[in-house]
Design an enzyme around this catalytic site. Structure first.
Site, PDB file in Angstrom:
ATOM      1  N   LEU A  19     -10.963  30.116 -74.120  1.00 49.58           N
ATOM      2  CA  LEU A  19     -11.641  30.944 -75.118  1.00 49.58           C
ATOM      3  C   LEU A  19     -12.039  32.056 -74.521  1.00 49.58           C
ATOM      4  O   LEU A  19     -12.106  32.527 -73.342  1.00 49.58           O
ATOM      5  CB  LEU A  19     -13.316  30.312 -75.240  1.00 49.58           C
ATOM      6  CG  LEU A  19     -13.347  28.835 -75.542  1.00 49.58           C
ATOM      7  CD1 LEU A  19     -14.691  28.455 -75.813  1.00 49.58           C
ATOM      8  CD2 LEU A  19     -12.821  28.724 -77.234  1.00 49.58           C
ATOM      9  N   ASP A  62     -10.610  25.542 -70.375  1.00 49.24           N
ATOM     10  CA  ASP A  62     -11.581  26.298 -69.692  1.00 49.24           C
ATOM     11  C   ASP A  62     -12.018  25.515 -68.548  1.00 49.24           C
ATOM     12  O   ASP A  62     -13.073  25.982 -67.950  1.00 49.24           O
ATOM     13  CB  ASP A  62     -12.502  26.670 -70.614  1.00 49.24           C
ATOM     14  CG  ASP A  62     -12.276  27.834 -71.441  1.00 49.24           C
ATOM     15  OD1 ASP A  62     -11.702  28.972 -71.169  1.00 49.24           O
ATOM     16  OD2 ASP A  62     -12.425  27.626 -72.919  1.00 49.24           O
ATOM     17  N   ARG A  87     -15.978  22.715 -75.112  1.00 49.69           N
ATOM     18  CA  ARG A  87     -16.139  22.705 -73.637  1.00 49.69           C
ATOM     19  C   ARG A  87     -16.980  21.459 -73.168  1.00 49.69           C
ATOM     20  O   ARG A  87     -16.908  21.179 -71.904  1.00 49.69           O
ATOM     21  CB  ARG A  87     -16.599  23.933 -73.115  1.00 49.69           C
ATOM     22  CG  ARG A  87     -15.739  25.309 -73.174  1.00 49.69           C
ATOM     23  CD  ARG A  87     -16.084  26.323 -72.226  1.00 49.69           C
ATOM     24  NE  ARG A  87     -15.895  25.795 -70.911  1.00 49.69           N
ATOM     25  CZ  ARG A  87     -16.475  26.414 -69.757  1.00 49.69           C
ATOM     26  NH1 ARG A  87     -16.934  27.700 -69.968  1.00 49.69           N
ATOM     27  NH2 ARG A  87     -16.034  26.080 -68.691  1.00 49.69           N
ATOM     28  N   ARG A 133     -24.074  31.018 -75.300  1.00 47.44           N
ATOM     29  CA  ARG A 133     -23.815  29.905 -74.689  1.00 47.44           C
ATOM     30  C   ARG A 133     -24.986  29.013 -74.594  1.00 47.44           C
ATOM     31  O   ARG A 133     -24.961  27.868 -74.377  1.00 47.44           O
ATOM     32  CB  ARG A 133     -22.977  30.035 -73.750  1.00 47.44           C
ATOM     33  CG  ARG A 133     -21.601  30.523 -73.821  1.00 47.44           C
ATOM     34  CD  ARG A 133     -20.735  29.532 -74.684  1.00 47.44           C
ATOM     35  NE  ARG A 133     -19.199  30.197 -75.106  1.00 47.44           N
ATOM     36  CZ  ARG A 133     -18.186  30.199 -74.302  1.00 47.44           C
ATOM     37  NH1 ARG A 133     -18.285  29.472 -72.956  1.00 47.44           N
ATOM     38  NH2 ARG A 133     -17.069  30.705 -74.558  1.00 47.44           N
ATOM     39  N   HIS A 163     -21.874  35.669 -70.261  1.00 44.00           N
ATOM     40  CA  HIS A 163     -22.892  34.639 -69.728  1.00 44.00           C
ATOM     41  C   HIS A 163     -23.708  35.882 -68.627  1.00 44.00           C
ATOM     42  O   HIS A 163     -23.207  37.125 -68.672  1.00 44.00           O
ATOM     43  CB  HIS A 163     -22.297  33.994 -68.551  1.00 44.00           C
ATOM     44  CG  HIS A 163     -21.589  32.919 -69.094  1.00 44.00           C
ATOM     45  ND1 HIS A 163     -20.227  32.505 -68.807  1.00 44.00           N
ATOM     46  CD2 HIS A 163     -21.897  31.856 -69.904  1.00 44.00           C
ATOM     47  CE1 HIS A 163     -20.131  31.501 -69.540  1.00 44.00           C
ATOM     48  NE2 HIS A 163     -20.880  31.055 -70.204  1.00 44.00           N
ATOM     49  N   CYS A 248     -17.549  31.786 -61.513  1.00 47.58           N
ATOM     50  CA  CYS A 248     -17.473  30.791 -62.409  1.00 47.58           C
ATOM     51  C   CYS A 248     -16.420  29.587 -61.782  1.00 47.58           C
ATOM     52  O   CYS A 248     -16.395  28.549 -62.322  1.00 47.58           O
ATOM     53  CB  CYS A 248     -16.251  31.273 -63.367  1.00 47.58           C
ATOM     54  SG  CYS A 248     -17.073  32.891 -64.243  1.00 47.58           S
TER      55      CYS A 248
END
Length: 258
Positions: A19, A62, A87, A133, A163, A248
């Site tokens: 994404l 992802d 996800r 999110r 994020h 991440c």
């Protein structure tokens, strides 16, 4: 006793389908991405971290961004429920991994959504981004899980980036690193250090004064070195094309009961 374990997950063969939300899509070189991921995990190992590879999730593009699947506080693992429905299958292997390490496992339940990338811990203060999110119910459930353990949860509006940790991370002394234009409410942070590059807002605390930072932020690395930190650069260019950053790609577990 402090622990130095880090969960990592090998890139999916479908990584290039990942994404993108706030940037234009670019072509991803999967072979190079795998090389960069291996170098990233090696950098953690070289700095004394035990890397634990979560079972691959090859059907989830992802899934390499393993940090989004779980939030750790002390010995408690909070399994997330992503605001991106595609996800949500990524959490199964992570749940097994944290349970095998002896963590107490909790979950975010519907209607709550939460991505781990929206959570920044600074000591016992937990900043949680309320954005695309992570919703209000997710913030409430995180607060209910961690405040009884001594955490102070601060909700932060997020609208300009994917994020919260796309915009900020923190130095060992708690100073927040970031770029003002990417923040909705910079006044929420008591100590703030502006950085010259977008990817310079992202560091992983390796222990002591050592910081993992993207190779794409040389000016920030120079700034941090001048402030007495030792920077460890890693090239993650293929993951940056998918709005990924150094945080991440792993889940750092510092407070396991060992």
């Amino acid at each position: 006793m402090p622990s130095k374990k880090a969960l990592v997950r090998r890139p999916s063969p479908r990584l290039a389908e990942g994404l993108v939300t706030h940037i234009e899509r670019e072509k991803v070189d999967l072979d190079l991405a795998v090389e960069q991921w291996e170098a990233y995990t090696e950098a953690l190992s070289t700095q004394g971290w035990e890397t634990i590879e979560v079972d691959p999730a090859d059907d989830c593009p992802d899934s390499v961004f393993v940090e989004d699947t779980v939030v750790m506080y002390r010995n408690v693992a909070l399994i997330t429920r992503s605001g991106a429905e595609s996800r949500r299958e990524e959490t199964a292997g992570v749940e097994e991994a944290v349970a095998s390490l002896g963590c107490s496992v909790n979950w975010i339940w519907e209607p709550g959504t939460l991505d781990g990338g929206d959570v920044l811990k600074v000591g016992d203060t937990i900043y949680v981004g309320r954005g695309g999110r992570t919703n209000a119910a997710g913030v409430q459930q995180l607060r209910a899980a961690f405040e009884p353990l001594g955490a102070r949860v601060v909700a932060v509006p997020v609208s300009k980036v994917l994020h919260l940790k796309s915009a900020i991370t923190a130095l060992p002394d708690g100073t927040i690193l970031g770029r003002i234009p990417q923040l909705d409410a910079p006044s929420l942070f008591p100590r703030f250090l502006p950085v010259p590059e977008e990817s310079g807002a992202h560091v992983v605390l390796l222990g002591g004064d050592k910081l993992l930072i993207a190779a794409s932020a040389p000016k920030t690395a120079e700034l941090l070195a001048d402030l007495g930190h030792e920077t460890v650069p890693v090239d993650i260019s293929e993951f940056e094309k998918l709005e990924g950053c150094v945080t991440c790609l792993s889940v750092r577990m510092r407070e396991l009961y060992v």
